[in-house]
Write a protein that holds these residues in place. Sequence first.
Motif, PDB file in Angstrom:
ATOM      1  N   UNK A 129       0.830  -1.204   0.000  1.00 45.27           N
ATOM      2  CA  UNK A 129       0.000   0.000   0.000  1.00 45.27           C
ATOM      3  C   UNK A 129       0.865   1.256   0.000  1.00 45.27           C
ATOM      4  N   UNK A 130       1.934   1.239   0.793  1.00 43.91           N
ATOM      5  CA  UNK A 130       2.829   2.397   0.862  1.00 43.91           C
ATOM      6  C   UNK A 130       3.441   2.693  -0.503  1.00 43.91           C
ATOM      7  N   UNK A 131       3.918   1.664  -1.187  1.00 48.41           N
ATOM      8  CA  UNK A 131       4.532   1.866  -2.497  1.00 48.41           C
ATOM      9  C   UNK A 131       3.516   2.366  -3.524  1.00 48.41           C
ATOM     10  N   UNK A 132       2.302   1.830  -3.462  1.00 56.33           N
ATOM     11  CA  UNK A 132       1.253   2.268  -4.395  1.00 56.33           C
ATOM     12  C   UNK A 132       0.918   3.747  -4.185  1.00 56.33           C
ATOM     13  N   UNK A 133       0.799   4.162  -2.913  1.00 58.21           N
ATOM     14  CA  UNK A 133       0.417   5.533  -2.638  1.00 58.21           C
ATOM     15  C   UNK A 133       1.549   6.510  -2.917  1.00 58.21           C
TER      16      UNK A 133
END
Length: 236
Positions: free
Chosen positions: A120-124
């Motif tokens: 999720x962190x990488x996507x955001x």
Amino acid sequence: MNTFAKSLLSILVVEDHPFSREAFVSMLKRTGFENVKAAEDGESAVAILNTDPIDLVITDINMPNQNGIELIKKIRTSQTKSSQYTSIIAVTTLSDAATISACMTLEVDAFLVKPISVKEAQQKILLAISEPKELYQQHLYADISTEISLSPKNLQPETKQPRIKEVSCHFFIPATLSELKSEMTILDDIELSNGSCLLKAGTLINQKLLRRLYELSEVVQFGHIRVRVDQKDTVT
């Protein structure tokens, strides 16, 4: 710069809890983000922004000394030496309606919901740094309250504001969020699922707001929202 060149992207993580701060920084570095700095609150973050070039700020909201809304507002109103267009991710639990609404008006580039996963962190991060460097609501920044209240009263529906009167131009009620388009004006408040106001009637929709609405779709109450489309936008 490549929008996802991890080794070149400078990130500032702002989090007051030492364990959470260290864990998040460590997670980012393990996934290839080499230039990651950290601050314990908004004041410390401003000091770093005034001395070091930062591409992306990932900030918690509820912090002592200077909270996340104060920090975001300072960046967006050029009260730091960092660009007002600096990419910003707001870390939230999606439980505080006033905070989410303030972040929307201050045009954050993404929401990151706790608990945070690597994926999720990488996507955001990719989403945030890919956002066009445009700001649409600068005329509203000064009115944003930086007070944060996590008390139960903050989760109650706000007092309804008078609805904007219908105007003599094209308007309709979109059935789904996907029918909202840039340059449309909403004529009724868009609310969160608990009844609190997210976007006030009269807001002119833009691409950045649309992307945030999609991010928040699971907590947005969408239905029977009247939308105005200026005549010039309906001419073929």
